[in-house]
Write a protein that holds these residues in place. Structure first.
Motif, PDB file in Angstrom:
ATOM      1  N   ARG A  37       1.345  -1.042  -0.511  1.00  0.00           N
ATOM      2  CA  ARG A  37       0.147  -0.013  -0.126  1.00  0.00           C
ATOM      3  C   ARG A  37       1.175   1.396  -0.208  1.00  0.00           C
ATOM      4  O   ARG A  37       1.928   0.946   0.071  1.00  0.00           O
ATOM      5  CB  ARG A  37      -1.360   0.357   1.352  1.00  0.00           C
ATOM      6  CG  ARG A  37      -2.075  -1.282   1.265  1.00  0.00           C
ATOM      7  CD  ARG A  37      -3.112  -0.691   2.533  1.00  0.00           C
ATOM      8  NE  ARG A  37      -2.211  -0.484   3.802  1.00  0.00           N
ATOM      9  CZ  ARG A  37      -2.168  -1.374   4.102  1.00  0.00           C
ATOM     10  NH1 ARG A  37      -2.503  -3.131   4.632  1.00  0.00           N
ATOM     11  NH2 ARG A  37      -1.566  -0.966   5.771  1.00  0.00           N
ATOM     12  N   GLU A  38       0.275   2.266  -0.812  1.00  0.00           N
ATOM     13  CA  GLU A  38       0.800   3.642  -0.973  1.00  0.00           C
ATOM     14  C   GLU A  38       1.340   3.971   0.979  1.00  0.00           C
ATOM     15  O   GLU A  38       0.972   3.825   1.918  1.00  0.00           O
ATOM     16  CB  GLU A  38       0.043   5.130  -1.067  1.00  0.00           C
ATOM     17  CG  GLU A  38      -1.106   5.056  -0.368  1.00  0.00           C
ATOM     18  CD  GLU A  38      -2.667   3.697  -0.714  1.00  0.00           C
ATOM     19  OE1 GLU A  38      -3.385   4.573   0.095  1.00  0.00           O
ATOM     20  OE2 GLU A  38      -2.323   3.426  -1.307  1.00  0.00           O
ATOM     21  N   GLY A  39       2.855   4.291   1.595  1.00  0.00           N
ATOM     22  CA  GLY A  39       3.462   4.879   2.221  1.00  0.00           C
ATOM     23  C   GLY A  39       3.814   3.615   3.492  1.00  0.00           C
ATOM     24  O   GLY A  39       3.965   4.181   4.462  1.00  0.00           O
ATOM     25  N   SER A 104      -0.898   5.449   5.968  1.00  0.00           N
ATOM     26  CA  SER A 104      -2.030   5.310   5.126  1.00  0.00           C
ATOM     27  C   SER A 104      -2.891   6.080   4.779  1.00  0.00           C
ATOM     28  O   SER A 104      -3.369   5.561   6.068  1.00  0.00           O
ATOM     29  CB  SER A 104      -1.636   4.307   3.539  1.00  0.00           C
ATOM     30  OG  SER A 104      -1.973   3.453   4.213  1.00  0.00           O
ATOM     31  N   THR A 107      -7.916   4.068  -0.611  1.00  0.00           N
ATOM     32  CA  THR A 107      -8.503   5.062  -1.420  1.00  0.00           C
ATOM     33  C   THR A 107     -10.193   4.913  -1.463  1.00  0.00           C
ATOM     34  O   THR A 107     -10.394   3.559  -1.717  1.00  0.00           O
ATOM     35  CB  THR A 107      -7.161   4.864  -2.534  1.00  0.00           C
ATOM     36  OG1 THR A 107      -7.516   3.979  -3.116  1.00  0.00           O
ATOM     37  CG2 THR A 107      -5.766   5.717  -2.425  1.00  0.00           C
ATOM     38  N   ILE A 130       2.273   7.945  -1.297  1.00  0.00           N
ATOM     39  CA  ILE A 130       0.637   8.571  -1.589  1.00  0.00           C
ATOM     40  C   ILE A 130       0.165   9.533  -2.215  1.00  0.00           C
ATOM     41  O   ILE A 130      -1.294   8.766  -2.604  1.00  0.00           O
ATOM     42  CB  ILE A 130       0.623   8.893   0.368  1.00  0.00           C
ATOM     43  CG1 ILE A 130       1.288   8.258   1.307  1.00  0.00           C
ATOM     44  CG2 ILE A 130      -0.332   9.506   0.325  1.00  0.00           C
ATOM     45  CD1 ILE A 130       1.414   8.505   2.623  1.00  0.00           C
ATOM     46  N   SER A 134      -2.638   8.280  -4.715  1.00  0.00           N
ATOM     47  CA  SER A 134      -4.175   8.890  -4.271  1.00  0.00           C
ATOM     48  C   SER A 134      -4.507   9.967  -5.437  1.00  0.00           C
ATOM     49  O   SER A 134      -6.154   9.857  -5.575  1.00  0.00           O
ATOM     50  CB  SER A 134      -3.844  10.171  -2.603  1.00  0.00           C
ATOM     51  OG  SER A 134      -3.523   9.553  -1.429  1.00  0.00           O
TER      52      SER A 134
END
Length: 358
Positions: A37-39, A104, A107, A130, A134
């Motif tokens: 996942r992002e972050g 994060s 989304t 992120i 996003s």
């Protein structure tokens, strides 16, 4: 999750004079393990001069990118960062643990959000992931980034940020703060502190429009921004923070501060990857992590300073005292999560679950 996998460094690129970006080749057989996942961050492990050295580095690629990347900034005296800059080359194999971390938010393709990010130096790394994730995943959302550096020559991902600005002209706002390079607008000179934040919120950023804020950087900057956001009306639960490892404060556990209750030892059970590990340890002498490592158990860890959250686990039974916490959110602590590198048993029995996510 606690297992290391050998990944090939497919590319090593210089970003600034003291920062490199490593790309990893993830084989088809490991795609599921290295979904991220992002972050989030990766923990890397290498044998450097006969020593097992581990460090965590934030992923800088978006979820939508077909490439797993981290950025490593050279740190004065940094064993791993200097080795990565001077010795590690493309084509080499390095041990990597699957992505971890909670810096994060999920989304939502139909979301219409206003995000705000504050970064300083290499703190841009998770925020880049992120921001890009996003904006790609939420076509109606917008992002404002305040990014502090000494000078334009030290700005990490300068070209990529410029490309993102071109791609999302109306949805991405970039504000560069320089501490040692004069800019035309006086507000953009200096350091990111509470005074600077107050001025930004008064002239450039309308906090009433912001749904969520992300902060990554040194400890003093992180606290200053978080305090200013809250002073200007943002709820604490809408602020996500990530302290980068270079800012780990020096800490040493002091024994005998609290009287021991019950036995002098604790019977510990660790649940990791579905397996149960049992051992006995003295209370108030060393952390659960150090005790387990001393006994030869393979553990999840990286910084050992309460910053990276790699050793995060949930207290299922018993109780610990946690010395330092720079990684867990308040809601995680309330649910029973601890950092085992900072956790000292105070009960006679203790069960920690590394597999729990909630």
């Amino acid at each position: 999750m606690s297992k290391f996998y050998p990944l090939t460094v497919s590319q090593k690129q210089a970003d600034t004079r003291d920062a490199v970006v490593l790309s990893f080749a993830v084989p088809a057989s490991l795609q599921a393990q290295f979904h991220y996942r992002e972050g989030q961050h990766l923990t890397l492990r290498a044998d450097i001069a006969g020593e097992d050295v581990r460090r965590s580095y934030s992923i800088c690629s978006a979820v939508q990118d077909d490439q797993l990347k981290v950025a490593i900034k050279r740190v004065a005296g940094g064993v791993f960062s200097n080795w990565a800059h001077d010795v590690l080359q493309a084509g080499a194999t390095i041990d990597v643990m699957p992505a971890m971390g909670h810096f994060s938010l999920p989304t939502n393709g139909i979301a219409h959000k206003q995000y705000l990010g504050f970064a300083a130096g290499s703190g841009i790394t998770p925020l880049l992931s992120i921001i890009k994730t996003s904006l790609l995943a939420e076509p109606d959302s917008q992002f404002t980034l305040v990014y502090g550096n000494r000078a334009s020559s030290t700005v990490m991902f300068k070209e990529e940020l410029a490309a993102l600005k071109d791609m999302f002209m109306q949805r991405l706002k970039l504000i560069y703060i320089m501490s040692r390079e004069q800019q035309d607008i006086e507000l953009f000179n200096g350091r990111i502190n509470e005074e600077k934040c107050a001025a930004l919120f008064g002239q450039w950023i309308n906090l009433s429009d912001i749904d969520m804020a992300f902060i990554c950087g040194p400890e003093t900057m992180m606290h200053a921004v978080s305090n200013s956001l809250q002073q200007h009306g943002m709820a604490k639960e809408n602020i996500r923070v990530e302290l980068f490892a270079a800012s780990i404060p020096a800490h040493r556990h002091i024994t005998g501060v609290k009287p021991l209750l019950g036995k002098s030892s604790c019977a510990v059970t660790l649940i990791m990857d579905g397996q149960h590990t049992h051992f006995e340890m003295e209370k108030d002498r060393e952390s659960v992590l150090d005790a387990a490592l001393k006994l030869g158990h393979e553990m999840r860890y990286s910084c050992k300073g309460g910053v990276c959250s790699t050793c995060r686990s949930k207290v299922v039974a018993g109780k610990v005292d946690m010395d330092s916490n720079y990684a867990l959110e308040d809601y995680e602590v309330a649910r029973g999560f601890v950092l085992t590198c900072q956790s000292f048993p105070v009960s006679d029995t203790l069960t920690l679950d590394f597999d729990s996510e909630n």
